[in-house]
Design a protein around this motif. Structure first.
Motif, PDB file in Angstrom:
ATOM      1  N   ARG A 109     -51.775  54.580-109.551  1.00 58.15           N
ATOM      2  CA  ARG A 109     -51.504  55.906-110.114  1.00 58.15           C
ATOM      3  C   ARG A 109     -49.998  56.044-110.142  1.00 58.15           C
ATOM      4  NH1 ARG A 109     -56.031  59.608-106.902  1.00 58.15           N
ATOM      5  NH2 ARG A 109     -57.823  58.393-107.606  1.00 58.15           N
TER       6      ARG A 109
ATOM      7  N   GLU B  33     -47.571  57.871-109.668  1.00 57.35           N
ATOM      8  CA  GLU B  33     -47.164  59.121-109.020  1.00 57.35           C
ATOM      9  C   GLU B  33     -45.716  59.443-109.403  1.00 57.35           C
ATOM     10  OE1 GLU B  33     -49.016  60.906-106.799  1.00 57.35           O
ATOM     11  OE2 GLU B  33     -50.672  59.538-106.289  1.00 57.35           O
TER      12      GLU B  33
ATOM     13  N   VAL C 263     -46.744  53.741 -97.551  1.00 58.96           N
ATOM     14  CA  VAL C 263     -48.095  53.552 -98.090  1.00 58.96           C
ATOM     15  C   VAL C 263     -48.868  54.866 -98.181  1.00 58.96           C
ATOM     16  CG1 VAL C 263     -48.196  51.205 -97.214  1.00 58.96           C
ATOM     17  CG2 VAL C 263     -49.121  53.071 -95.808  1.00 58.96           C
ATOM     18  N   MET C 264     -48.284  55.927 -97.672  1.00 61.17           N
ATOM     19  CA  MET C 264     -48.969  57.214 -97.674  1.00 61.17           C
ATOM     20  C   MET C 264     -49.153  57.744 -99.094  1.00 61.17           C
ATOM     21  SD  MET C 264     -49.717  58.766 -94.826  1.00 61.17           S
ATOM     22  CE  MET C 264     -48.570  59.268 -93.570  1.00 61.17           C
ATOM     23  N   ARG C 265     -48.106  57.702 -99.873  1.00 57.94           N
ATOM     24  CA  ARG C 265     -48.228  58.049-101.291  1.00 57.94           C
ATOM     25  C   ARG C 265     -47.585  56.940-102.099  1.00 57.94           C
ATOM     26  NH1 ARG C 265     -50.251  61.739-104.081  1.00 57.94           N
ATOM     27  NH2 ARG C 265     -50.552  63.064-102.283  1.00 57.94           N
ATOM     28  N   GLY C 266     -48.377  55.890-102.308  1.00 58.71           N
ATOM     29  CA  GLY C 266     -47.888  54.753-103.070  1.00 58.71           C
ATOM     30  C   GLY C 266     -48.259  54.928-104.536  1.00 58.71           C
TER      31      GLY C 266
ATOM     32  N   PHE D 276     -52.313  51.345-104.452  1.00 55.96           N
ATOM     33  CA  PHE D 276     -52.886  51.574-103.117  1.00 55.96           C
ATOM     34  C   PHE D 276     -54.338  51.110-103.093  1.00 55.96           C
ATOM     35  CE2 PHE D 276     -55.376  55.349-104.248  1.00 55.96           C
ATOM     36  CZ  PHE D 276     -54.720  55.789-105.398  1.00 55.96           C
TER      37      PHE D 276
ATOM     38  N   GLU E  53     -54.628  63.781 -96.225  1.00 60.05           N
ATOM     39  CA  GLU E  53     -55.948  63.544 -96.819  1.00 60.05           C
ATOM     40  C   GLU E  53     -56.257  62.049 -96.790  1.00 60.05           C
ATOM     41  OE1 GLU E  53     -56.467  64.758-100.976  1.00 60.05           O
ATOM     42  OE2 GLU E  53     -58.107  63.310-101.088  1.00 60.05           O
ATOM     43  N   VAL E  54     -57.293  61.674 -96.035  1.00 57.76           N
ATOM     44  CA  VAL E  54     -57.643  60.249 -95.947  1.00 57.76           C
ATOM     45  C   VAL E  54     -58.955  59.920 -96.653  1.00 57.76           C
ATOM     46  CG1 VAL E  54     -56.298  59.801 -93.857  1.00 57.76           C
ATOM     47  CG2 VAL E  54     -58.673  60.587 -93.657  1.00 57.76           C
ATOM     48  N   GLY E  55     -59.560  60.934 -97.270  1.00 59.54           N
ATOM     49  CA  GLY E  55     -60.785  60.637 -98.006  1.00 59.54           C
ATOM     50  C   GLY E  55     -61.278  61.890 -98.691  1.00 59.54           C
ATOM     51  N   GLN E  56     -62.168  61.693 -99.648  1.00 58.74           N
ATOM     52  CA  GLN E  56     -62.745  62.846-100.347  1.00 58.74           C
ATOM     53  C   GLN E  56     -64.100  62.463-100.909  1.00 58.74           C
ATOM     54  OE1 GLN E  56     -60.167  64.769-103.216  1.00 58.74           O
ATOM     55  NE2 GLN E  56     -61.506  66.558-103.290  1.00 58.74           N
TER      56      GLN E  56
ATOM     57  N   GLY F 160     -64.372  58.650-101.997  1.00 57.99           N
ATOM     58  CA  GLY F 160     -63.234  57.744-101.802  1.00 57.99           C
ATOM     59  C   GLY F 160     -62.644  57.788-100.402  1.00 57.99           C
ATOM     60  N   ILE F 161     -62.203  56.626 -99.955  1.00 58.73           N
ATOM     61  CA  ILE F 161     -61.434  56.539 -98.703  1.00 58.73           C
ATOM     62  C   ILE F 161     -60.105  55.865 -99.033  1.00 58.73           C
ATOM     63  CG2 ILE F 161     -61.275  55.443 -96.413  1.00 58.73           C
ATOM     64  CD1 ILE F 161     -64.263  55.663 -96.128  1.00 58.73           C
ATOM     65  N   GLY F 162     -59.009  56.458 -98.587  1.00 60.70           N
ATOM     66  CA  GLY F 162     -57.687  55.874 -98.848  1.00 60.70           C
ATOM     67  C   GLY F 162     -57.387  54.821 -97.789  1.00 60.70           C
TER      68      GLY F 162
ATOM     69  N   ARG G 104     -53.601  54.190 -97.199  1.00 60.76           N
ATOM     70  CA  ARG G 104     -52.981  55.402 -96.645  1.00 60.76           C
ATOM     71  C   ARG G 104     -53.375  55.605 -95.178  1.00 60.76           C
ATOM     72  NH1 ARG G 104     -53.617  61.284 -99.419  1.00 60.76           N
ATOM     73  NH2 ARG G 104     -52.144  60.374-100.895  1.00 60.76           N
TER      74      ARG G 104
HETATM   75  P1  ATP Z   1     -53.804  63.258-103.378  1.00 61.25           P
HETATM   76  O1  ATP Z   1     -54.276  64.686-103.456  1.00 61.25           O
HETATM   77  O2  ATP Z   1     -53.239  62.890-102.042  1.00 61.25           O
HETATM   78  O3  ATP Z   1     -52.921  62.869-104.532  1.00 61.25           O
HETATM   79  P2  ATP Z   1     -56.254  62.554-104.604  1.00 61.25           P
HETATM   80  O4  ATP Z   1     -57.077  63.719-104.195  1.00 61.25           O
HETATM   81  O5  ATP Z   1     -55.688  62.517-105.965  1.00 61.25           O
HETATM   82  O6  ATP Z   1     -55.080  62.332-103.529  1.00 61.25           O
HETATM   83  P3  ATP Z   1     -58.621  60.906-104.587  1.00 61.25           P
HETATM   84  O7  ATP Z   1     -58.851  60.716-106.026  1.00 61.25           O
HETATM   85  O8  ATP Z   1     -59.429  61.885-103.830  1.00 61.25           O
HETATM   86  O9  ATP Z   1     -57.053  61.193-104.347  1.00 61.25           O
HETATM   87  O10 ATP Z   1     -58.645  59.453-103.910  1.00 61.25           O
HETATM   88  C1  ATP Z   1     -59.339  59.123-102.701  1.00 61.25           C
HETATM   89  C2  ATP Z   1     -58.379  58.815-101.572  1.00 61.25           C
HETATM   90  O11 ATP Z   1     -57.396  57.849-101.951  1.00 61.25           O
HETATM   91  C3  ATP Z   1     -57.546  60.018-101.150  1.00 61.25           C
HETATM   92  O12 ATP Z   1     -58.287  60.833-100.253  1.00 61.25           O
HETATM   93  C4  ATP Z   1     -56.368  59.372-100.481  1.00 61.25           C
HETATM   94  O13 ATP Z   1     -56.669  59.072 -99.130  1.00 61.25           O
HETATM   95  C5  ATP Z   1     -56.189  58.085-101.251  1.00 61.25           C
HETATM   96  N1  ATP Z   1     -55.051  58.200-102.184  1.00 61.25           N
HETATM   97  C6  ATP Z   1     -54.974  58.934-103.305  1.00 61.25           C
HETATM   98  N2  ATP Z   1     -53.784  58.824-103.909  1.00 61.25           N
HETATM   99  C7  ATP Z   1     -53.071  57.939-103.133  1.00 61.25           C
HETATM  100  C8  ATP Z   1     -51.762  57.405-103.217  1.00 61.25           C
HETATM  101  N3  ATP Z   1     -50.944  57.710-104.225  1.00 61.25           N
HETATM  102  N4  ATP Z   1     -51.357  56.540-102.251  1.00 61.25           N
HETATM  103  C9  ATP Z   1     -52.181  56.212-101.235  1.00 61.25           C
HETATM  104  N5  ATP Z   1     -53.429  56.692-101.106  1.00 61.25           N
HETATM  105  C10 ATP Z   1     -53.881  57.558-102.029  1.00 61.25           C
END
Ligand code: ATP
Ligand code: MG
Length: 446
Positions: free
Chosen positions: A140, A142, A149-152, A155, A283-286, A318-320, A323
């Motif tokens: 993505r 970003e 690696v938190m917001r790569g 990933f 956020e580590v998952g959704q 999803g699980i990050g 991250r």
């Molecule tokens: P965020 O709100 O942090 O941008 P997201 O809600 O867009 O994340 P999801 O589509 O829910 O992300 O993706 C599932 C999981 O992937 C997220 O819960 C997060 O842990 C991880 N993730 C999402 N974007 C990134 C990123 N740019 N770098 C690392 N991990 C990510």
């Protein structure tokens, strides 16, 4: 592993570009190197932890009855045009043209691709329920990649997709994911709190995010302190049991817990004041249930027992994975370095030789090393010709939960020292007792 033969390029200085502890420590401990903004190489020790997390994710998904597979990173734009998301996704999607002029993209997620696979292969309710997942790199683009690696931009994500005939069945899949995720994070030594979430660009009306509390988290969260006491632990869960999964779902989602996106002042104020907490979280998952959004758009239907064609009910989860390493370190470190939880540590125990080259000390270290390996453990033996202070500093930085210190003085009394990284508590014991103790610690955790 002997440190003299490993590749662990630790940094003495704090890297200027790192703003938060986990980023700083991952760079300093030689786990990652940036290759370009938001894109990292995983050096051996970082890669080892990444693989451990993947394993935990796989084990818990398979336990829940979900089936692993692997989809490619590059996808054709055609399916995304069909769902309407090719335009919607905007600049976050990395678009590529191949030599024949065909539009491709580096997948930011996989709803379209999995739905396409499903619609071409499944036509009857008899083949459902079905949940497929993979662990694959995502891209993505970003705007502001940061915090390592938190917001790569690139990933690693575990993404799973459920296909069900009815909404009720899909909600059971949703609950199954909730339970398996709780267990996954607990095994990693993390408390990740499920919070009611916004559904974002994926759409639909049923979603929870899992948040690890940390000051450096990007989300603002509000919760009832009662959620902190909830633990899944090692209870046996029958994932096919609808009521059992629903009960666990209720237990973990009844207390108020929301991110700022869904925060509701009135509901929050109904929580007794001394239990009202606000904090920041990662956020580590959704998980999402989104009904027939993609099955309608892509025409994924099955035949019901009475011969009707109905669009399947779906969700994505999803699980990050990459991250999570940052989140684990944010939640487990001190000013000397990382403190790995036992379930994810890259090596189980460090061995520090205080007098490299002294034959008795070297022999004792070898005996420990081989004894631990024979128990199925992975020790990291610092056999470098370095001062004790340097060896201790490296061990503290890389954060193995246990350290064995071996020197001529202790050996004179027949003992080595076992030290806990988190508490700093030390205990002396014989070599045999040390091997035994460390293997006991890891029973059920390797
Ligand atoms: P965020 O709100 O942090 O941008 P997201 O809600 O867009 O994340 P999801 O589509 O829910 O992300 O993706 C599932 C999981 O992937 C997220 O819960 C997060 O842990 C991880 N993730 C999402 N974007 C990134 C990123 N740019 N770098 C690392 N991990 C990510
Ligand atoms: Mg999300």
């Amino acid at each position: 592993m002997r440190l003299s033969q490993y590749f662990l390029p630790v940094l003495k200085e704090n890297p200027a570009e790192a703003q938060i502890a986990s980023h700083r420590l991952m760079l300093r401990a030689g786990m990652i190197r940036q290759s370009s903004a938001g894109i990292y190489s995983w050096l051996p020790m970082g890669f080892k932890v990444l693989r451990k997390l993947e394993n935990i994710v796989h084990e818990e998904q398979v336990r829940a009855g979900h089936i692993p597979m692997l989809m490619p990173t590059l996808q054709s734009a055609d399916l995304w045009r069909e769902s309407g998301r090719y335009e919607d996704y905007g600049k976050e999607m990395l678009r590529i043209t191949d030599r024949h002029g065909r539009d491709m993209l580096y997948g930011p997620t996989n709803e379209e691709l999995i739905t396409d696979i499903f619609r071409n292969a499944v036509g009857s309710y008899k083949e459902l329920p079905l949940t497929l997942y993979h662990i694959q790199w995502k891209f993505r683009d970003e705007v502001r990649p940061r915090f390592g690696v938190m917001r790569g931009r690139e990933f690693l994500m575990k993404d799973g997709y459920n296909f069900d005939v009815t909404k009720e069945a899909a909600l059971h899949a949703y609950n199954r994911h909730m339970v398996s995720y709780l267990r996954t994070y607990e095994r990693m030594g993390l408390q990740a709190i499920p919070m009611r979430a916004d559904t974002g660009p994926i759409g639909g009306d049923y979603s929870h995010e899992f948040l690890v509390l940390a000051e450096t988290g990007e989300s603002e969260v509000f919760y009832d302190r009662a959620v902190i006491d909830l633990k899944l632990g090692d209870r046996e869960v029958d994932f096919s049991n609808v009521d059992e999964c629903q009960d666990i779902f209720d237990e973990f989602t009844n207390p108020y817990a929301r991110t700022d996106e869904t925060h509701d002042e009135a509901a929050y104020n109904a929580v007794p004041e001394e239990r009202r907490m606000s904090a920041r979280g990662i956020e580590v998952g959704q998980i999402f249930y989104f009904g027939t959004k993609y099955s309608d758009a892509l025409n994924a239907a099955v035949q019901t027992p009475d011969g009707k064609q109905v669009p399947v009910h779906m969700g994505s989860h999803g699980i990050g994975v990459s991250r999570l390493i940052g989140a684990i370190i944010e939640a487990n470190h001190d000013d000397k370095g990382i403190i790995w939880p036992e379930g994810v540590t890259p090596f189980h125990v460090g061995i520090v030789n205080l007098k490299q080259g002294d034959s008795a000390t070297d022999a004792a270290c070898d005996q420990l090393y081989h004894g631990l390996v024979a128990q199925g453990l992975e020790p990291l033996y610092d056999d470098r010709d370095e001062r004790a202070g340097t060896k201790f500093a490296s061990m503290d930085l890389i954060g193995l939960p246990w350290r064995l210190t071996v020197g001529p003085r202790g050996l004179g009394n027949g003992v080595v020292e076992l030290t806990n990284r988190r508490t700093g508590d030390s205990e002396e014991m014989s070599i045999e007792a040390a091997i035994d103790r460390v293997s006991q610690i890891y029973v059920g955790k390797t």
